[in-house]
Motif scaffolding. Structure first.
Motif, PDB file in Angstrom:
ATOM      1  N   UNK A  26      -9.952  -1.836   1.983  1.00  0.00           N
ATOM      2  CA  UNK A  26     -10.733  -0.882   1.175  1.00  0.00           C
ATOM      3  C   UNK A  26     -10.001  -0.315  -0.021  1.00  0.00           C
ATOM      4  N   UNK A  27      -8.756  -0.734  -0.244  1.00  0.00           N
ATOM      5  CA  UNK A  27      -8.027  -0.248  -1.424  1.00  0.00           C
ATOM      6  C   UNK A  27      -8.597  -0.920  -2.680  1.00  0.00           C
ATOM      7  N   UNK A  28      -8.308  -0.320  -3.836  1.00  0.00           N
ATOM      8  CA  UNK A  28      -8.719  -0.935  -5.103  1.00  0.00           C
ATOM      9  C   UNK A  28      -7.494  -1.606  -5.719  1.00  0.00           C
ATOM     10  N   UNK A  29      -7.556  -2.925  -5.842  1.00  0.00           N
ATOM     11  CA  UNK A  29      -6.426  -3.642  -6.451  1.00  0.00           C
ATOM     12  C   UNK A  29      -6.690  -3.672  -7.957  1.00  0.00           C
ATOM     13  N   UNK A  30      -5.981  -2.825  -8.682  1.00  0.00           N
ATOM     14  CA  UNK A  30      -6.269  -2.684 -10.125  1.00  0.00           C
ATOM     15  C   UNK A  30      -5.501  -3.714 -10.954  1.00  0.00           C
TER      16      UNK A  30
END
Ligand SMILES: NC(=O)C1=CN([C@@H]2O[C@H](COP(=O)(O)OP(=O)(O)OC[C@H]3O[C@@H](n4cnc5c(N)ncnc54)[C@H](O)[C@@H]3O)[C@@H](O)[C@H]2O)C=CC1
Ligand SMILES: O=C(O)CCC(=O)C(=O)O
Length: 430
Positions: A250-254
């Motif tokens: 659920x993390x955002x890989x920017x």
């Protein structure tokens, strides 16, 4: 370790770190500090500051055009007081003897922190597999095993994959060793494919361990993975799997990067699509638009930076500009000592390599145990055991750092080196 040995590749030139400092002398200074804090005598330092054994070999390889090319290879065995030595083999043009020695010491620290019955080792060959055919890589891998065969083995020293080596190269090495010994020897090497006695979960193990380390360290700061924006440097075995696992959590890989530079997207990248596009050497940027240089990439806005490429990427020039509040070291040696101090002064939490990336050697240990028993575990069993060991080790190191008011890196060195000092005493070496 690249996941797929298929011979498709996107070649970008050599990746010499611009801010190289000597990783061996840096490591020796850190070992000195850890042993001083623990109160061990000088002889213990002398025995642990250098590998007990180093072999340098010249490997002749018949190239596809008929020429013979001679490659230099190394195997460093840091310390075998606890048990046989263990560690990966790197194929890279920038490999040096000092680098291999430092990598072998870091392997000992990982084994010490995770209570694995091994000492550390590491191997490397100065070569660029991105410019070699599969046949040339096979002849090089087999030649290396012939050259070091006297000092390796399931009860002596057990190799594994590292940068630009993979399950295919492990298979050729395993086959060569078994032929030399005239005996099938799966316990000689780990990171093998499943059909040759590899362990379920090994391929993604380093990355899963990194993700667990991130989750646990963030949790101590009251942060949830789902709320974090993450920048991953390196998109090979470790980097691409870290991006995938954290994306699934659920993390955002920017941002992600490879040897050609990086891409950044504030709203998050489509990680499964990028994984589909990467080649077997972890290169994806030649297929992408808006690629920025590595130096610009590393200082993009994010909560967590995960370096998963090579040494000395975070240095005194870029450390003051990082926007991350946590650095989880998936690569070996990504932060120079100067940068470490700057990050510490800035209040940025650094989870050190010898803790964060030890999931790889831990599941390699599971593979060796399974090979020795001839009995194989399910992926859930492997991952559950890995998770329990990662959680326990992360909190052990972070608690130790708090208790002694030292950095997590120094705490990791103190915990990791102690079993070797104690084992050497019991054996009567010191
Ligand atoms: N494979 C494993 O199980 C373990 C690997 N490690 C460490 O993790 C790091 C990555 O290893 P792997 O993923 O296995 O290697 P890999 O060969 O699969 O991938 C290397 C990646 O680094 C990128 N890269 C190379 N030079 C770069 C540069 N200057 N800037 C940005 N990216 C660059 C490559 O393009 C590729 O994406 C290394 O430091 C390795 O020692 C640590 C523990 C275990
Ligand atoms: O899997 C292993 O035995 C070693 C992995 C490795 O080379 C590393 O942790 O740097």
């Amino acid at each position: 370790m690249s996941s797929n040995p298929v011979n498709k590749r996107l070649i970008v030139g050599a990746n010499k770190p611009a801010h190289g400092t000597n990783v061996l002398t840096n490591t020796q200074e850190a070992i000195r500090e850890a042993l001083d804090r623990l109160g061990y005598e000088e002889a213990v330092y002398e025995l642990l500051a250098e590998p007990l054994r180093v072999m340098t070999v010249q490997i002749p390889v018949r190239m596809d055009d008929g020429r013979t090319e001679v490659f230099t290879g190394y195997r460093a065995q840091h310390n075998d007081a606890v048990g046989p030595t263990k560690g990966g083999v790197r194929f890279h043009p920038d490999v040096t003897l000092d680098e291999v020695k430092a990598l072998s010491i870091w392997m000992s620290l990982k084994c010490g922190i995770f209570n694995l019955p091994y000492g550390g080792a590491k191997g490397g060959i100065v070569c660029d597999p991105r410019t070699m055919s599969l046949g040339e890589q096979e002849r090089l891998a087999r030649g290396y095993v012939r050259a070091i065969s006297q000092i390796v083995g399931p009860a002596k020293d057990i190799p594994a994959p590292d940068v630009y080596t993979n399950a295919q190269i492990m298979s050729w090495m395993y086959d060569e060793y078994s032929r030399i010994r005239e005996s099938d020897s799966p316990g000689f090497i780990t990171g093998k494919p499943l059909v040759l006695g590899g362990s379920r979960g090994r391929e993604a193990a380093t990355a899963l361990g990194v993700a667990i380390a991130l989750r646990e360290a963030a949790g101590r700061l009251g942060k949830q993975v789902q709320d974090l924006r993450i920048l991953v440097q390196g998109f090979g075995n470790v980097g691409s799997n870290v991006a995938r696992i954290l994306h699934e959590m659920g993390a955002t890989i920017v941002g992600i990067s490879d040897a050609g530079g990086g891409v950044y997207r504030e709203g998050g990248l489509d990680i499964p699509d990028l994984i589909d596009q990467k080649d077997s050497f972890g290169m994806v940027t030649p297929r992408l638009a808006n690629v920025m240089p590595t130096e610009e990439f590393l200082v993009q806005p994010c909560d967590v930076l995960v370096p998963a490429a090579l040494e000395n990427q975070i240095h005194a020039d870029n450390a003051p500009k990082l926007q991350a509040s946590m650095v989880i070291e998936a690569a070996n040696g990504p932060t120079t000592p100067d940068a470490d101090q700057i990050l510490h002064d800035r209040g940025i939490v650094v989870v050190p390599d010898v803790l964060a990336n030890a999931g790889g050697v831990t599941v390699s240990y599971f593979e060796w145990v399974q090979n020795n028993q001839g009995f194989y575990w399910t992926e859930d069993e492997v991952n559950q055991r890995l998770e329990a060991m990662m959680v326990q080790s992360v909190h052990n190191i972070l608690d130790t750092a708090e208790r002694y008011s030292v950095s997590p890196r120094l705490a990791a060195y103190m915990v990791g080196i102690r079993p070797f000092a104690e084992a050497m005493r019991w054996r009567g070496w010191v």
